[in-house]
Design a protein around this motif. Sequence first.
Motif, PDB file in Angstrom:
ATOM      1  N   VAL A 107       0.819  -1.209   0.000  1.00  0.00           N
ATOM      2  CA  VAL A 107       0.000   0.000   0.000  1.00  0.00           C
ATOM      3  C   VAL A 107       0.853   1.260   0.000  1.00  0.00           C
ATOM      4  O   VAL A 107       0.576   2.213  -0.737  1.00  0.00           O
ATOM      5  N   ALA A 108       1.903   1.274   0.826  1.00  0.00           N
ATOM      6  CA  ALA A 108       2.647   2.512   1.047  1.00  0.00           C
ATOM      7  C   ALA A 108       3.963   2.575   0.286  1.00  0.00           C
ATOM      8  O   ALA A 108       4.484   3.672   0.051  1.00  0.00           O
ATOM      9  N   GLY A 109       4.518   1.451  -0.071  1.00  0.00           N
ATOM     10  CA  GLY A 109       5.759   1.442  -0.829  1.00  0.00           C
ATOM     11  C   GLY A 109       6.867   2.200  -0.133  1.00  0.00           C
ATOM     12  O   GLY A 109       7.109   2.044   1.074  1.00  0.00           O
ATOM     13  N   ASP A 110       7.551   3.077  -0.900  1.00  0.00           N
ATOM     14  CA  ASP A 110       8.678   3.826  -0.362  1.00  0.00           C
ATOM     15  C   ASP A 110       8.253   5.091   0.375  1.00  0.00           C
ATOM     16  O   ASP A 110       9.110   5.817   0.885  1.00  0.00           O
ATOM     17  N   ARG A 111       6.941   5.367   0.432  1.00  0.00           N
ATOM     18  CA  ARG A 111       6.485   6.594   1.087  1.00  0.00           C
ATOM     19  C   ARG A 111       6.681   6.530   2.597  1.00  0.00           C
ATOM     20  O   ARG A 111       6.788   7.562   3.251  1.00  0.00           O
ATOM     21  N   VAL A 112       6.734   5.336   3.148  1.00  0.00           N
ATOM     22  CA  VAL A 112       6.958   5.189   4.582  1.00  0.00           C
ATOM     23  C   VAL A 112       8.235   4.384   4.801  1.00  0.00           C
ATOM     24  O   VAL A 112       8.682   3.627   3.923  1.00  0.00           O
ATOM     25  N   THR A 113       8.820   4.566   5.976  1.00  0.00           N
ATOM     26  CA  THR A 113       9.967   3.758   6.393  1.00  0.00           C
ATOM     27  C   THR A 113       9.443   2.610   7.246  1.00  0.00           C
ATOM     28  O   THR A 113       8.837   2.837   8.303  1.00  0.00           O
ATOM     29  N   LEU A 114       9.622   1.388   6.772  1.00  0.00           N
ATOM     30  CA  LEU A 114       9.127   0.216   7.470  1.00  0.00           C
ATOM     31  C   LEU A 114      10.256  -0.414   8.278  1.00  0.00           C
ATOM     32  O   LEU A 114      11.282  -0.802   7.719  1.00  0.00           O
ATOM     33  N   LEU A 115      10.044  -0.505   9.575  1.00  0.00           N
ATOM     34  CA  LEU A 115      11.026  -1.086  10.480  1.00  0.00           C
ATOM     35  C   LEU A 115      10.531  -2.445  10.966  1.00  0.00           C
ATOM     36  O   LEU A 115       9.328  -2.679  11.072  1.00  0.00           O
ATOM     37  N   THR A 116      11.473  -3.313  11.274  1.00  0.00           N
ATOM     38  CA  THR A 116      11.150  -4.605  11.871  1.00  0.00           C
ATOM     39  C   THR A 116      11.464  -4.545  13.350  1.00  0.00           C
ATOM     40  O   THR A 116      12.603  -4.242  13.737  1.00  0.00           O
ATOM     41  N   GLY A 117      10.470  -4.810  14.174  1.00  0.00           N
ATOM     42  CA  GLY A 117      10.645  -4.702  15.615  1.00  0.00           C
ATOM     43  C   GLY A 117      11.574  -5.751  16.177  1.00  0.00           C
ATOM     44  O   GLY A 117      11.638  -6.875  15.683  1.00  0.00           O
ATOM     45  N   ARG A 118      12.281  -5.368  17.222  1.00  0.00           N
ATOM     46  CA  ARG A 118      13.158  -6.301  17.916  1.00  0.00           C
ATOM     47  C   ARG A 118      12.349  -7.163  18.883  1.00  0.00           C
ATOM     48  O   ARG A 118      11.239  -6.794  19.277  1.00  0.00           O
ATOM     49  N   PRO A 119      12.897  -8.306  19.293  1.00  0.00           N
ATOM     50  CA  PRO A 119      12.183  -9.157  20.264  1.00  0.00           C
ATOM     51  C   PRO A 119      11.876  -8.387  21.547  1.00  0.00           C
ATOM     52  O   PRO A 119      12.634  -7.509  21.958  1.00  0.00           O
ATOM     53  N   LEU A 120      10.782  -8.747  22.183  1.00  0.00           N
ATOM     54  CA  LEU A 120      10.329  -8.053  23.376  1.00  0.00           C
ATOM     55  C   LEU A 120      11.237  -8.393  24.555  1.00  0.00           C
ATOM     56  O   LEU A 120      11.352  -9.550  24.945  1.00  0.00           O
ATOM     57  N   PRO A 121      11.891  -7.386  25.162  1.00  0.00           N
ATOM     58  CA  PRO A 121      12.765  -7.663  26.310  1.00  0.00           C
ATOM     59  C   PRO A 121      11.960  -7.946  27.574  1.00  0.00           C
ATOM     60  O   PRO A 121      10.777  -7.612  27.670  1.00  0.00           O
ATOM     61  N   ALA A 122      12.595  -8.529  28.543  1.00  0.00           N
ATOM     62  CA  ALA A 122      11.963  -8.765  29.834  1.00  0.00           C
ATOM     63  C   ALA A 122      11.601  -7.425  30.474  1.00  0.00           C
ATOM     64  O   ALA A 122      12.361  -6.456  30.388  1.00  0.00           O
ATOM     65  N   GLY A 123      10.437  -7.389  31.108  1.00  0.00           N
ATOM     66  CA  GLY A 123      10.013  -6.187  31.810  1.00  0.00           C
ATOM     67  C   GLY A 123       9.251  -5.189  30.962  1.00  0.00           C
ATOM     68  O   GLY A 123       8.791  -4.163  31.480  1.00  0.00           O
ATOM     69  N   TRP A 124       9.103  -5.456  29.666  1.00  0.00           N
ATOM     70  CA  TRP A 124       8.392  -4.544  28.765  1.00  0.00           C
ATOM     71  C   TRP A 124       7.069  -5.165  28.331  1.00  0.00           C
ATOM     72  O   TRP A 124       6.971  -6.377  28.138  1.00  0.00           O
ATOM     73  N   LEU A 125       6.072  -4.298  28.117  1.00  0.00           N
ATOM     74  CA  LEU A 125       4.890  -4.678  27.359  1.00  0.00           C
ATOM     75  C   LEU A 125       5.098  -4.293  25.901  1.00  0.00           C
ATOM     76  O   LEU A 125       5.967  -3.468  25.575  1.00  0.00           O
ATOM     77  N   GLY A 126       4.291  -4.886  25.023  1.00  0.00           N
ATOM     78  CA  GLY A 126       4.560  -4.768  23.593  1.00  0.00           C
ATOM     79  C   GLY A 126       4.466  -3.366  23.032  1.00  0.00           C
ATOM     80  O   GLY A 126       5.368  -2.903  22.315  1.00  0.00           O
ATOM     81  N   LYS A 127       3.394  -2.641  23.336  1.00  0.00           N
ATOM     82  CA  LYS A 127       3.225  -1.333  22.700  1.00  0.00           C
ATOM     83  C   LYS A 127       4.266  -0.319  23.153  1.00  0.00           C
ATOM     84  O   LYS A 127       4.830   0.396  22.303  1.00  0.00           O
ATOM     85  N   PRO A 128       4.561  -0.195  24.457  1.00  0.00           N
ATOM     86  CA  PRO A 128       5.636   0.744  24.816  1.00  0.00           C
ATOM     87  C   PRO A 128       6.954   0.427  24.134  1.00  0.00           C
ATOM     88  O   PRO A 128       7.677   1.343  23.719  1.00  0.00           O
ATOM     89  N   HIS A 129       7.272  -0.858  24.005  1.00  0.00           N
ATOM     90  CA  HIS A 129       8.535  -1.222  23.356  1.00  0.00           C
ATOM     91  C   HIS A 129       8.536  -0.821  21.889  1.00  0.00           C
ATOM     92  O   HIS A 129       9.516  -0.272  21.377  1.00  0.00           O
ATOM     93  N   ALA A 130       7.413  -1.046  21.201  1.00  0.00           N
ATOM     94  CA  ALA A 130       7.334  -0.653  19.790  1.00  0.00           C
ATOM     95  C   ALA A 130       7.429   0.859  19.642  1.00  0.00           C
ATOM     96  O   ALA A 130       8.130   1.367  18.756  1.00  0.00           O
ATOM     97  N   CYS A 131       6.740   1.601  20.505  1.00  0.00           N
ATOM     98  CA  CYS A 131       6.780   3.068  20.417  1.00  0.00           C
ATOM     99  C   CYS A 131       8.175   3.605  20.707  1.00  0.00           C
ATOM    100  O   CYS A 131       8.625   4.566  20.071  1.00  0.00           O
ATOM    101  N   GLN A 132       8.876   3.010  21.669  1.00  0.00           N
ATOM    102  CA  GLN A 132      10.229   3.471  21.972  1.00  0.00           C
ATOM    103  C   GLN A 132      11.171   3.236  20.793  1.00  0.00           C
ATOM    104  O   GLN A 132      12.006   4.100  20.465  1.00  0.00           O
ATOM    105  N   GLN A 133      11.034   2.099  20.123  1.00  0.00           N
ATOM    106  CA  GLN A 133      11.864   1.835  18.950  1.00  0.00           C
ATOM    107  C   GLN A 133      11.593   2.869  17.847  1.00  0.00           C
ATOM    108  O   GLN A 133      12.520   3.346  17.183  1.00  0.00           O
TER     109      GLN A 133
END
Length: 366
Positions: A91-117
């Motif tokens: 859908v977006a092609g090169d218009r957006v930068t697509l990142l691949t998330g890192r594995p979830l570290p201990a002590g983190w919930l998923g959304k805060p970790h994704a937002c921090q990245q």
Amino acid sequence: MALLIGCAALLALLVHTLANARLLRRPPIIGSAGGVASAPPRQVAVLLPLRDEATRVEPCLRALLELPPAVRVLVLDDGSTDGTAELVRRVAGDRVTLLTGRPLPAGWLGKPHACQQLADAAGDAEVLVFLDADVVLAPDAVERATVLLRRSGVDLLSPYPRIEAVGPGERLVQPLLQWSWLTFLPLRAMERSARPSLAAAGGQFLVVRRDAYERAGGHAAVRDRVLEDIELARAVKRSGGRIGLADGSALARCRMYASWRELSDGYAKSLWASFGSPLGAVAVLAMLLALYVVLPAAVLFGQWAGLLAYALGVAGRAVSARATGGRAFPDALAHPVSVLLFAWLVARSYARRGRTTWKGRPTWRP
């Protein structure tokens, strides 16, 4: 006497809702006669975390393609297994930068970790705009929200989107989001106060100054919080910043849940965290049920002041809907039913705390 005291309290709350509706910040009109001169936003990054959103994110992505080219758009695929990343590329092609998330570290919930990245990848962006997959922005939304952030003098701004409620359950429950803070939260006092407890925010559409975000510790400061949006607002306050709410109904629309099952499960994962403690939840629910259910029900026993209580509750619900782009009638007429349903959702959320998952991940870390 108790009925009259309750009606007086409802009248005071209605007056407060009317005052908040008048004071609620609204985005300026850009580039029109009498409006703010248009200035393309610079060093602004829109950050979109995604996990298994292939069935719902396409409208969001197509809206992002209509933003000014100066706005950077970063999307993070957080371990999706449903083809979300492939959909973003198609859908977006090169218009957006697509990142691949890192594995979830201990002590983190998923959304805060994704937002921090995403924030870490935003480079020199001075303003960060966090977005959810179910939000569809207007083409000028980022520009107008950024101008409002600057003009209001706050460090974190939450422009609430227009909530789209389709099914009966959605129409009963979803408008309570805006109704709750317009009815009970003093908006201007919240902006001026340094108390972290006096805070509200909506993570669907969140605009924050980069320096304030970093000073607050970013999402790392709220890594284990299921209500990371409100907790981030509190962290900004604790670090000396200011927060604000705005009517974002002209900037964005959002259908948070597409079915009653999605809605009830969504609330189950996080509603318990809204009250601080079970005792706080009991106190709040007792007050809501007494004012908006028990008092109106008095009319069934010949107490005609109950009809006044019902009318005052409906009026407050209608005012909040009008102020935030929602549907006032006939939905407001069912306000007592909405409050009853909300109480059930809170009880269900506490009953399931520690046993719920969201997209395959736990939603609570003791």
